[in-house]
Scaffold this motif. Structure first.
Motif, PDB file in Angstrom:
ATOM      1  N   ARG A  84       0.911  -1.206  -0.176  1.00  0.00           N
ATOM      2  CA  ARG A  84      -0.065   0.054   0.069  1.00  0.00           C
ATOM      3  C   ARG A  84       0.770   1.189   0.038  1.00  0.00           C
ATOM      4  NH1 ARG A  84      -3.264  -3.058   3.676  1.00  0.00           N
ATOM      5  NH2 ARG A  84      -1.795  -2.063   5.519  1.00  0.00           N
ATOM      6  N   MET A  85       1.903   1.333   0.715  1.00  0.00           N
ATOM      7  CA  MET A  85       2.792   2.442   0.898  1.00  0.00           C
ATOM      8  C   MET A  85       3.550   2.525  -0.408  1.00  0.00           C
ATOM      9  SD  MET A  85       4.580   2.866   4.500  1.00  0.00           S
ATOM     10  CE  MET A  85       5.492   1.449   4.632  1.00  0.00           C
ATOM     11  N   ALA A  86       3.977   1.549  -1.187  1.00  0.00           N
ATOM     12  CA  ALA A  86       4.872   1.797  -2.108  1.00  0.00           C
ATOM     13  C   ALA A  86       3.881   1.759  -3.542  1.00  0.00           C
ATOM     14  CB  ALA A  86       5.773   0.483  -2.367  1.00  0.00           C
ATOM     15  N   GLY A  87       2.826   1.930  -3.494  1.00  0.00           N
ATOM     16  CA  GLY A  87       1.719   2.013  -4.506  1.00  0.00           C
ATOM     17  C   GLY A  87       2.112   0.962  -5.540  1.00  0.00           C
ATOM     18  N   ALA A 126      11.136 -10.621  -8.430  1.00  0.00           N
ATOM     19  CA  ALA A 126      10.467  -9.297  -8.513  1.00  0.00           C
ATOM     20  C   ALA A 126       9.910  -8.617  -9.782  1.00  0.00           C
ATOM     21  CB  ALA A 126      11.450  -8.488  -7.699  1.00  0.00           C
ATOM     22  N   ALA A 127      10.716  -9.004 -10.671  1.00  0.00           N
ATOM     23  CA  ALA A 127      10.430  -8.632 -12.169  1.00  0.00           C
ATOM     24  C   ALA A 127       9.233  -8.941 -13.078  1.00  0.00           C
ATOM     25  CB  ALA A 127      11.576  -8.645 -12.978  1.00  0.00           C
ATOM     26  N   LEU A 128       9.072 -10.250 -12.592  1.00  0.00           N
ATOM     27  CA  LEU A 128       8.030 -11.328 -13.203  1.00  0.00           C
ATOM     28  C   LEU A 128       6.599 -10.452 -13.323  1.00  0.00           C
ATOM     29  CD1 LEU A 128       8.609 -14.741 -12.026  1.00  0.00           C
ATOM     30  CD2 LEU A 128       8.822 -13.926 -14.151  1.00  0.00           C
ATOM     31  N   PRO A 129       6.183  -9.956 -12.382  1.00  0.00           N
ATOM     32  CA  PRO A 129       4.648  -9.156 -12.628  1.00  0.00           C
ATOM     33  C   PRO A 129       4.903  -8.216 -13.524  1.00  0.00           C
ATOM     34  CG  PRO A 129       5.124  -9.406 -10.011  1.00  0.00           C
ATOM     35  CD  PRO A 129       6.344  -9.742 -10.916  1.00  0.00           C
ATOM     36  N   ALA A 130       5.500  -6.971 -13.582  1.00  0.00           N
ATOM     37  CA  ALA A 130       5.657  -6.119 -14.415  1.00  0.00           C
ATOM     38  C   ALA A 130       6.073  -6.796 -15.872  1.00  0.00           C
ATOM     39  CB  ALA A 130       6.643  -5.108 -13.855  1.00  0.00           C
ATOM     40  N   VAL A 131       6.858  -7.618 -15.948  1.00  0.00           N
ATOM     41  CA  VAL A 131       7.411  -8.191 -17.142  1.00  0.00           C
ATOM     42  C   VAL A 131       6.151  -8.872 -17.825  1.00  0.00           C
ATOM     43  CG1 VAL A 131       8.628  -9.807 -18.361  1.00  0.00           C
ATOM     44  CG2 VAL A 131       9.796  -8.213 -16.652  1.00  0.00           C
ATOM     45  N   LEU A 132       5.461  -9.919 -17.142  1.00  0.00           N
ATOM     46  CA  LEU A 132       4.373 -10.422 -17.681  1.00  0.00           C
ATOM     47  C   LEU A 132       3.150  -9.918 -18.191  1.00  0.00           C
ATOM     48  CD1 LEU A 132       4.445 -13.896 -15.565  1.00  0.00           C
ATOM     49  CD2 LEU A 132       5.363 -13.618 -17.553  1.00  0.00           C
ATOM     50  N   GLY A 133       3.047  -8.569 -17.490  1.00  0.00           N
ATOM     51  CA  GLY A 133       2.022  -7.634 -17.515  1.00  0.00           C
ATOM     52  C   GLY A 133       2.295  -6.566 -18.507  1.00  0.00           C
ATOM     53  N   GLY A 134       3.515  -6.586 -19.154  1.00  0.00           N
ATOM     54  CA  GLY A 134       3.897  -5.724 -20.290  1.00  0.00           C
ATOM     55  C   GLY A 134       4.027  -4.113 -19.775  1.00  0.00           C
ATOM     56  N   ASP A 135       4.184  -4.143 -18.321  1.00  0.00           N
ATOM     57  CA  ASP A 135       4.148  -2.718 -17.710  1.00  0.00           C
ATOM     58  C   ASP A 135       5.557  -1.870 -18.441  1.00  0.00           C
ATOM     59  OD1 ASP A 135       3.995  -0.275 -16.387  1.00  0.00           O
ATOM     60  OD2 ASP A 135       3.829  -1.157 -14.729  1.00  0.00           O
ATOM     61  N   ALA A 147      11.627  -5.639  -5.201  1.00  0.00           N
ATOM     62  CA  ALA A 147      12.966  -6.544  -4.896  1.00  0.00           C
ATOM     63  C   ALA A 147      13.361  -5.926  -3.459  1.00  0.00           C
ATOM     64  CB  ALA A 147      14.164  -6.238  -5.647  1.00  0.00           C
ATOM     65  N   PHE A 148      13.403  -4.523  -3.232  1.00  0.00           N
ATOM     66  CA  PHE A 148      13.771  -3.828  -2.004  1.00  0.00           C
ATOM     67  C   PHE A 148      12.507  -4.638  -0.790  1.00  0.00           C
ATOM     68  CE2 PHE A 148      12.831  -0.820   1.287  1.00  0.00           C
ATOM     69  CZ  PHE A 148      13.800  -0.661   1.797  1.00  0.00           C
ATOM     70  N   GLY A 149      11.452  -4.685  -1.301  1.00  0.00           N
ATOM     71  CA  GLY A 149      10.224  -5.299  -0.156  1.00  0.00           C
ATOM     72  C   GLY A 149      10.846  -6.643   0.063  1.00  0.00           C
ATOM     73  N   LEU A 150      11.162  -7.248  -0.795  1.00  0.00           N
ATOM     74  CA  LEU A 150      11.807  -8.897  -0.580  1.00  0.00           C
ATOM     75  C   LEU A 150      12.835  -9.015   0.430  1.00  0.00           C
ATOM     76  CD1 LEU A 150      11.223 -10.261  -4.085  1.00  0.00           C
ATOM     77  CD2 LEU A 150       9.975 -11.030  -2.272  1.00  0.00           C
ATOM     78  N   LEU A 151      13.831  -7.971   0.180  1.00  0.00           N
ATOM     79  CA  LEU A 151      14.946  -7.961   1.149  1.00  0.00           C
ATOM     80  C   LEU A 151      14.437  -7.597   2.525  1.00  0.00           C
ATOM     81  CD1 LEU A 151      17.840  -6.872  -1.378  1.00  0.00           C
ATOM     82  CD2 LEU A 151      17.698  -9.213  -0.319  1.00  0.00           C
ATOM     83  N   TRP A 152      13.707  -6.471   2.488  1.00  0.00           N
ATOM     84  CA  TRP A 152      13.416  -5.751   3.662  1.00  0.00           C
ATOM     85  C   TRP A 152      12.695  -6.664   4.551  1.00  0.00           C
ATOM     86  CZ3 TRP A 152       9.854  -1.290   4.474  1.00  0.00           C
ATOM     87  CH2 TRP A 152       9.916  -0.759   5.783  1.00  0.00           C
ATOM     88  N   ILE A 153      11.962  -7.320   4.160  1.00  0.00           N
ATOM     89  CA  ILE A 153      10.533  -8.030   4.907  1.00  0.00           C
ATOM     90  C   ILE A 153      10.961  -9.677   4.843  1.00  0.00           C
ATOM     91  CG2 ILE A 153       8.397  -8.462   5.334  1.00  0.00           C
ATOM     92  CD1 ILE A 153       7.951  -5.673   3.926  1.00  0.00           C
ATOM     93  N   PRO A 154      10.363 -10.462   3.912  1.00  0.00           N
ATOM     94  CA  PRO A 154      10.578 -11.629   4.024  1.00  0.00           C
ATOM     95  C   PRO A 154      12.018 -12.344   4.263  1.00  0.00           C
ATOM     96  CG  PRO A 154       9.309 -11.344   2.182  1.00  0.00           C
ATOM     97  CD  PRO A 154       9.919  -9.962   2.367  1.00  0.00           C
ATOM     98  N   VAL A 155      13.042 -11.922   3.399  1.00  0.00           N
ATOM     99  CA  VAL A 155      14.295 -12.294   3.675  1.00  0.00           C
ATOM    100  C   VAL A 155      14.963 -12.064   5.240  1.00  0.00           C
ATOM    101  CG1 VAL A 155      16.686 -12.143   3.126  1.00  0.00           C
ATOM    102  CG2 VAL A 155      15.127 -12.243   1.311  1.00  0.00           C
ATOM    103  N   ALA A 156      14.617 -10.655   5.740  1.00  0.00           N
ATOM    104  CA  ALA A 156      15.057 -10.493   7.035  1.00  0.00           C
ATOM    105  C   ALA A 156      14.344 -11.232   8.147  1.00  0.00           C
ATOM    106  CB  ALA A 156      14.608  -8.888   7.393  1.00  0.00           C
ATOM    107  N   LEU A 157      13.014 -11.579   7.898  1.00  0.00           N
ATOM    108  CA  LEU A 157      12.126 -12.580   8.700  1.00  0.00           C
ATOM    109  C   LEU A 157      12.609 -13.838   8.965  1.00  0.00           C
ATOM    110  CD1 LEU A 157       8.540 -10.900   8.496  1.00  0.00           C
ATOM    111  CD2 LEU A 157      10.124 -10.654  10.277  1.00  0.00           C
ATOM    112  N   THR A 158      13.233 -14.308   7.954  1.00  0.00           N
ATOM    113  CA  THR A 158      13.802 -15.743   7.855  1.00  0.00           C
ATOM    114  C   THR A 158      14.858 -15.830   9.066  1.00  0.00           C
ATOM    115  OG1 THR A 158      15.780 -15.165   6.491  1.00  0.00           O
ATOM    116  CG2 THR A 158      13.568 -16.165   5.409  1.00  0.00           C
TER     117      THR A 158
END
Length: 287
Positions: A84-87, A126-135, A147-158
């Motif tokens: 939500r924050m990152a739009g 991280a690129a898949l949604p934008a690439v597959l959607g042709g954005d 990609a930042f969100g992946l590192l900041w949240i799920p990777v950190a929480l491991t």
């Protein structure tokens, strides 16, 4: 001894200490004078702590499944707030939530798979949604933020899973460090060199707060018998940098808080921003 058993023992040893701190804190906020401007805020924060602490320690006492549930639950909620924050869009949300569920599971059941090969996949995922959607208008921005969100949240929480007993120590030290930063900033951050802000991103975060966080985290680590310069630096660094990182995200997004459902704090990311950075630093510096 496995990391799960070590974490269970660490949580069990911490229960009396946390209960004592919460009890003393509850008594202190109960007798605060009504004229004190921060009384209502401090009471809300204490109630939230009284709810969060048993959930955190109880998750470790339940074993590997409880630890996974803690990491995955925090990850799903925090990822949704970040989206939500990152739009970001629905596809980006799916990627972040899936990572929040899968990465802690791998950390619990197959930790050897979490190596540099897994890290190399993150930008591609991280690129898949934008690439597959042709954005072709915002695709790169979405990919970078995801990609930042992946590192900041799920990777950190491991780290809640892989660090074992150290994760329990990190969680408790970060909590007390945030309190120490508030006390240091309130007591010493009004004037003089310690009143200088760390960054324009958060003018209320001063060098006095850094001093308070450093002292509080060092004190708790000593009480727990876990003091070491790498761990202390990781926890203190998390307390200092975590809030600034989230402030950067919030300022660009034009929001004050990540949410409004957590009394006294805002959203979950407002509560665990320091923990996320501390877990990343502890994973690098203590293993």
């Amino acid at each position: 001894m496995s990391a799960v058993l070590i974490a269970e023992e660490a949580a069990a040893r911490a229960v009396p200490l946390v209960a004592g701190v919460l009890g003393a804190g509850g008594a202190a906020v109960a007798v605060l004078p009504s004229r004190l401007r921060m009384r209502a805020e401090l009471r809300r924060r204490w109630r939230t702590w009284a709810l969060v602490a048993p959930v955190f320690l109880g998750s470790y006492l339940l074993g590997g499944g409880g630890t996974y549930a803690l990491a995955a639950g925090l990850g799903v909620v925090a990822a949704s707030e970040f989206v939500r924050m990152a739009g970001l869009r629905r596809g980006d949300h799916v990627v972040l939530v899936a990572a929040a569920l899968v990465l802690p599971a791998l950390a619990w059941l197959a930790p050897r798979l979490l190596d540099v090969r897994m890290a190399a996949l993150l930008p591609v995922v991280a690129a898949l949604p934008a690439v597959l959607g042709g954005d072709d208008r915002t695709g790169f921005t979405r990919t970078a933020r995801t990609a930042f969100g992946l590192l900041w949240i799920p990777v950190a929480l491991t780290g809640l899973v892989t660090l074992g007993g150290t994760a329990v120590t990190v969680g408790l030290a970060v909590a007390l460090g945030d309190v120490g930063a508030w006390c240091g900033g309130t007591a010493l951050g009004r004037r003089g060199p310690l009143a200088r802000p760390l960054s324009p991103l958060s003018p209320n975060k001063t060098w006095a707060g850094v001093l308070g966080a450093a002292a509080a985290t060092a004190g708790l680590l000593l009480v727990l018998g876990e003091f070491g310069l790498p761990l202390w630096a990781a926890v203190t660094g998390g307390c200092v940098l975590g809030d600034l990182v989230e402030s950067m995200v919030k300022r660009e997004s034009g929001v004050k808080d990540a949410g409004s459902w957590l009394p006294g704090f805002g959203g979950l990311l407002d509560r665990i921003d320091s923990l996320l950075v501390a877990l990343l630093l502890a994973t690098v510096m203590t293993r």
